[in-house]
Design a protein around this motif. Structure first.
Motif, PDB file in Angstrom:
ATOM      1  N   ILE A 189       0.444  -9.370  -1.265  1.00 14.24           N
ATOM      2  CA  ILE A 189      -0.047  -9.883   0.014  1.00 14.24           C
ATOM      3  C   ILE A 189      -1.081  -8.910   0.568  1.00 14.24           C
ATOM      4  CG2 ILE A 189       1.780  -8.770   1.396  1.00 14.24           C
ATOM      5  CD1 ILE A 189       1.670 -11.359   3.183  1.00 14.24           C
ATOM      6  N   VAL A 190      -2.042  -9.452   1.318  1.00 14.26           N
ATOM      7  CA  VAL A 190      -3.053  -8.638   1.995  1.00 14.26           C
ATOM      8  C   VAL A 190      -2.884  -8.866   3.490  1.00 14.26           C
ATOM      9  CG1 VAL A 190      -5.514  -8.193   2.309  1.00 14.26           C
ATOM     10  CG2 VAL A 190      -4.655  -8.909   0.059  1.00 14.26           C
ATOM     11  N   LEU A 191      -2.709  -7.776   4.226  1.00 14.11           N
ATOM     12  CA  LEU A 191      -2.593  -7.847   5.680  1.00 14.11           C
ATOM     13  C   LEU A 191      -3.830  -7.221   6.311  1.00 14.11           C
ATOM     14  CD1 LEU A 191       1.129  -6.725   6.122  1.00 14.11           C
ATOM     15  CD2 LEU A 191       0.223  -9.057   6.061  1.00 14.11           C
ATOM     16  N   TYR A 195     -11.936 -11.045  11.844  1.00 10.06           N
ATOM     17  CA  TYR A 195     -13.121 -11.887  11.667  1.00 10.06           C
ATOM     18  C   TYR A 195     -13.571 -11.935  10.201  1.00 10.06           C
ATOM     19  CZ  TYR A 195     -15.801  -7.540  11.474  1.00 10.06           C
ATOM     20  OH  TYR A 195     -16.290  -6.296  11.119  1.00 10.06           O
ATOM     21  N   GLN A 196     -13.051 -11.036   9.365  1.00  8.99           N
ATOM     22  CA  GLN A 196     -13.411 -11.014   7.950  1.00  8.99           C
ATOM     23  C   GLN A 196     -12.353 -11.690   7.069  1.00  8.99           C
ATOM     24  OE1 GLN A 196     -14.342  -6.688   7.788  1.00  8.99           O
ATOM     25  NE2 GLN A 196     -16.318  -7.393   7.012  1.00  8.99           N
ATOM     26  N   LYS A 197     -11.445 -12.418   7.704  1.00  5.06           N
ATOM     27  CA  LYS A 197     -10.351 -13.042   6.954  1.00  5.06           C
ATOM     28  C   LYS A 197     -10.864 -13.980   5.863  1.00  5.06           C
ATOM     29  CE  LYS A 197      -6.021 -15.515   7.298  1.00  5.06           C
ATOM     30  NZ  LYS A 197      -5.280 -16.528   7.993  1.00  5.06           N
ATOM     31  N   SER A 198     -11.833 -14.826   6.176  1.00  4.87           N
ATOM     32  CA  SER A 198     -12.325 -15.775   5.167  1.00  4.87           C
ATOM     33  C   SER A 198     -12.970 -15.043   3.992  1.00  4.87           C
ATOM     34  CB  SER A 198     -13.292 -16.788   5.783  1.00  4.87           C
ATOM     35  OG  SER A 198     -14.404 -16.134   6.332  1.00  4.87           O
ATOM     36  N   GLN A 199     -13.657 -13.944   4.260  1.00  3.92           N
ATOM     37  CA  GLN A 199     -14.270 -13.144   3.192  1.00  3.92           C
ATOM     38  C   GLN A 199     -13.183 -12.558   2.283  1.00  3.92           C
ATOM     39  OE1 GLN A 199     -16.590  -9.831   4.633  1.00  3.92           O
ATOM     40  NE2 GLN A 199     -16.614  -8.833   2.639  1.00  3.92           N
ATOM     41  N   VAL A 200     -12.129 -12.026   2.882  1.00  4.83           N
ATOM     42  CA  VAL A 200     -11.036 -11.440   2.115  1.00  4.83           C
ATOM     43  C   VAL A 200     -10.295 -12.535   1.344  1.00  4.83           C
ATOM     44  CG1 VAL A 200      -8.875 -10.152   2.256  1.00  4.83           C
ATOM     45  CG2 VAL A 200     -10.828  -9.452   3.645  1.00  4.83           C
ATOM     46  N   SER A 224     -14.366  -2.493   2.849  1.00  2.63           N
ATOM     47  CA  SER A 224     -15.361  -2.251   1.796  1.00  2.63           C
ATOM     48  C   SER A 224     -14.740  -1.911   0.444  1.00  2.63           C
ATOM     49  CB  SER A 224     -16.314  -1.131   2.219  1.00  2.63           C
ATOM     50  OG  SER A 224     -15.584   0.065   2.458  1.00  2.63           O
ATOM     51  N   GLU A 225     -13.486  -1.434   0.431  1.00  2.00           N
ATOM     52  CA  GLU A 225     -12.829  -1.065  -0.819  1.00  2.00           C
ATOM     53  C   GLU A 225     -11.689  -2.005  -1.195  1.00  2.00           C
ATOM     54  OE1 GLU A 225     -11.637   3.045  -0.758  1.00  2.00           O
ATOM     55  OE2 GLU A 225     -13.414   3.607   0.382  1.00  2.00           O
ATOM     56  N   ALA A 226     -11.389  -2.966  -0.360  1.00  2.00           N
ATOM     57  CA  ALA A 226     -10.217  -3.825  -0.560  1.00  2.00           C
ATOM     58  C   ALA A 226     -10.279  -4.628  -1.857  1.00  2.00           C
ATOM     59  CB  ALA A 226     -10.052  -4.769   0.622  1.00  2.00           C
ATOM     60  N   GLY A 227     -11.457  -5.042  -2.252  1.00  2.00           N
ATOM     61  CA  GLY A 227     -11.598  -5.860  -3.451  1.00  2.00           C
ATOM     62  C   GLY A 227     -11.040  -5.212  -4.699  1.00  2.00           C
ATOM     63  N   THR A 228     -10.977  -3.896  -4.713  1.00  2.00           N
ATOM     64  CA  THR A 228     -10.486  -3.189  -5.898  1.00  2.00           C
ATOM     65  C   THR A 228      -8.978  -3.318  -6.073  1.00  2.00           C
ATOM     66  OG1 THR A 228     -10.205  -1.108  -4.681  1.00  2.00           O
ATOM     67  CG2 THR A 228     -12.343  -1.473  -5.745  1.00  2.00           C
ATOM     68  N   MET A 229      -8.255  -3.635  -5.016  1.00  2.00           N
ATOM     69  CA  MET A 229      -6.788  -3.671  -5.084  1.00  2.00           C
ATOM     70  C   MET A 229      -6.178  -5.050  -4.832  1.00  2.00           C
ATOM     71  SD  MET A 229      -5.734  -0.682  -5.925  1.00  2.00           S
ATOM     72  CE  MET A 229      -4.002  -0.854  -5.575  1.00  2.00           C
ATOM     73  N   ILE A 230      -6.969  -6.012  -4.415  1.00  2.00           N
ATOM     74  CA  ILE A 230      -6.406  -7.318  -4.047  1.00  2.00           C
ATOM     75  C   ILE A 230      -5.676  -7.968  -5.212  1.00  2.00           C
ATOM     76  CG2 ILE A 230      -7.009  -9.692  -3.433  1.00  2.00           C
ATOM     77  CD1 ILE A 230      -9.007  -8.562  -1.446  1.00  2.00           C
ATOM     78  N   ASP A 265      -5.165 -16.604  -5.022  1.00  2.00           N
ATOM     79  CA  ASP A 265      -3.836 -17.111  -4.637  1.00  2.00           C
ATOM     80  C   ASP A 265      -3.009 -16.110  -3.844  1.00  2.00           C
ATOM     81  OD1 ASP A 265      -4.332 -19.512  -5.895  1.00  2.00           O
ATOM     82  OD2 ASP A 265      -3.456 -18.874  -7.792  1.00  2.00           O
ATOM     83  N   THR A 266      -3.502 -14.896  -3.682  1.00  2.00           N
ATOM     84  CA  THR A 266      -2.762 -13.873  -2.930  1.00  2.00           C
ATOM     85  C   THR A 266      -2.833 -14.214  -1.446  1.00  2.00           C
ATOM     86  OG1 THR A 266      -3.368 -12.206  -4.574  1.00  2.00           O
ATOM     87  CG2 THR A 266      -2.584 -11.400  -2.446  1.00  2.00           C
ATOM     88  N   PRO A 267      -1.668 -14.288  -0.769  1.00  2.00           N
ATOM     89  CA  PRO A 267      -1.686 -14.606   0.664  1.00  2.00           C
ATOM     90  C   PRO A 267      -2.417 -13.533   1.479  1.00  2.00           C
ATOM     91  CG  PRO A 267       0.587 -14.500  -0.174  1.00  2.00           C
ATOM     92  CD  PRO A 267      -0.319 -14.091  -1.280  1.00  2.00           C
ATOM     93  N   VAL A 268      -3.130 -13.986   2.492  1.00  2.00           N
ATOM     94  CA  VAL A 268      -3.853 -13.096   3.411  1.00  2.00           C
ATOM     95  C   VAL A 268      -3.412 -13.460   4.829  1.00  2.00           C
ATOM     96  CG1 VAL A 268      -6.105 -12.379   4.287  1.00  2.00           C
ATOM     97  CG2 VAL A 268      -5.839 -12.954   1.858  1.00  2.00           C
ATOM     98  N   ALA A 269      -3.013 -12.458   5.609  1.00  2.00           N
ATOM     99  CA  ALA A 269      -2.581 -12.696   6.989  1.00  2.00           C
ATOM    100  C   ALA A 269      -3.116 -11.590   7.885  1.00  2.00           C
ATOM    101  CB  ALA A 269      -1.055 -12.743   7.064  1.00  2.00           C
ATOM    102  N   VAL A 270      -3.256 -11.919   9.157  1.00  2.00           N
ATOM    103  CA  VAL A 270      -3.692 -10.933  10.151  1.00  2.00           C
ATOM    104  C   VAL A 270      -2.442 -10.353  10.813  1.00  2.00           C
ATOM    105  CG1 VAL A 270      -5.002 -10.549  12.271  1.00  2.00           C
ATOM    106  CG2 VAL A 270      -5.857 -12.158  10.539  1.00  2.00           C
ATOM    107  N   ILE A 271      -2.386  -9.043  10.913  1.00  2.00           N
ATOM    108  CA  ILE A 271      -1.262  -8.369  11.567  1.00  2.00           C
ATOM    109  C   ILE A 271      -1.287  -8.703  13.054  1.00  2.00           C
ATOM    110  CG2 ILE A 271      -0.247  -6.123  12.146  1.00  2.00           C
ATOM    111  CD1 ILE A 271      -1.628  -5.041   9.570  1.00  2.00           C
ATOM    112  N   ASP A 272      -0.121  -9.029  13.594  1.00  2.00           N
ATOM    113  CA  ASP A 272       0.005  -9.310  15.020  1.00  2.00           C
ATOM    114  C   ASP A 272      -0.543  -8.137  15.833  1.00  2.00           C
ATOM    115  OD1 ASP A 272       1.477 -10.974  17.228  1.00  2.00           O
ATOM    116  OD2 ASP A 272       2.062  -8.871  17.559  1.00  2.00           O
TER     117      ASP A 272
END
Length: 99
Positions: free
Chosen positions: A51-53, A60-65, A40-46, A71-78
């Motif tokens: 990179i955003v992990l 499940y919210q990866k596409s939203q993020v 809910s607060e991530a948009g303020t710092m992206i 252009d900032t890379p977004v990845a899911v932590i293993d």
């Protein structure tokens, strides 16, 4: 300075992972800022992040993020690295994705 943003549901467990990642960054003598925020607060710092992990619990919210990230890379932590709080592995993967 590299900036890494970790995003999770509430920021509690991810804060533990951030501490382990910071410790590894210090050992590497890298100048890295790592912060954790709930989705809910991530948009303020992206925009300020390299990179955003995403924590596995919010994958499940990866596409939203990604739509906020541009252009900032977004990845899911293993999931295994997250579950074992392997800050070293998470930081190493983040640095690879930034390059």
């Amino acid at each position: 300075m590299k900036k890494i943003l970790l995003v999770c549901a509430a920021g509690m467990s991810t804060s533990l992972l951030v501490n382990k990642m910071k410790k590894h960054a210090e050992q590497m003598e890298e100048d890295i800022e790592i912060i954790a925020l709930p989705v809910s607060e991530a948009g303020t710092m992206i925009a300020e992040s390299d990179i955003v992990l995403l924590g596995p619990q919010v994958r499940y919210q990866k596409s939203q993020v990604e739509s906020m990230a541009g252009d900032t890379p977004v990845a899911v932590i293993d999931m295994r690295d997250y579950g074992t709080m392997n800050g070293e592995a998470v930081l190493e993967k983040a640095l690879q994705l930034i390059k």
